[in-house]
Design an enzyme around this catalytic site. Structure first.
Site: not given
Length: 226
Positions: A9, A11, A47
């Site tokens: 991922d 962030d 998100i």
């Protein structure tokens, strides 16, 4: 089974721009009469852009206050604020230990991928000076479902030319851990409040190639690991 790829991922794992996202969202929210405090930041972690806006509108009871066109304009305004804030990123913005880990993974001959819902991921990697450290980047432009749906991790595996069972994913958000697990990969969680991660670590400082390799062999090759 051989480990062939590690998928990150962005962030909270490679760098921390969550505060930049939140500052941009807080500005946009204020413009439409919504006040967000820092506690709401966790609701937006991992998100996508439109889903984040919908959560903000739902929080304020304003889900039906804007048309689809207006919601899109709000997300574009937020992104413009966020992109301007990225100008301050550089090599020193890497999370602790990540630079060394990427070098170790490359030396071990393992492919690396990125699975980020950020459409700005290529720009961020360039600012950090690590574009060449990744073999493939799957971003929101390549998918239709946000995390916790596994689509973005499956897209990363496909782009790297590996089966999900041959890959390991690293995330700092619960939605990301669920996406990794649903993809059939092994999951590594960074943070204290994550559930269902195969390996839980408190910070990126604890991420080392040796630790990831040991975890892989313990899970995928338990007899050989004994």
């Amino acid at each position: 089974m051989t480990l062939k790829a590690i998928i990150f991922d962005l962030d909270g794992v490679i760098t921390d721009t969550a505060h930049l996202h939140f500052q941009a969202w807080r500005t946009i929210a204020a413009e439409i009469g919504i006040t967000l405090d820092e506690t709401f930041n966790a609701e937006l972690k991992g998100i996508g852009r439109m889903d984040s806006l919908l959560r903000i509108l739902r929080f304020a009871g304003m889900e039906k206050a804007f048309s689809e066109k207006e919601r899109y304009a709000l997300t574009q305004a937020k992104n413009a604020l966020y992109v301007r804030s990225l100008a301050g990123l550089n090599a020193d913005s890497l999370m602790p230990g990540i630079g060394g880990l990427l070098s170790e993974i490359r030396a071990a001959g393992i492919r690396t991928g990125l699975a980020s819902v950020s459409l700005n991921a290529p720009q961020i990697l360039h600012a950090l000076g690590i574009t060449a450290a990744f073999d493939f980047c799957a971003d929101a432009a390549r998918i239709t479902h946000s995390k916790p749906h596994p689509e973005i991790f499956l897209a990363a595996c496909q782009g790297l030319g590996v089966m999900p069972e041959q890959a390991l994913g690293i995330e700092d958000a619960q939605a990301g851990i669920e996406a990794i697990n649903a993809a059939g990969m092994l999951s590594v969680g960074i943070g204290d409040d994550l559930t269902h991660a195969g390996l839980k670590l408190s910070s990126t400082n604890e991420l080392t190639w040796q630790r990831l390799s040991d975890f892989w062999h313990a899970k995928r090759c338990p007899i050989l690991h004994q």
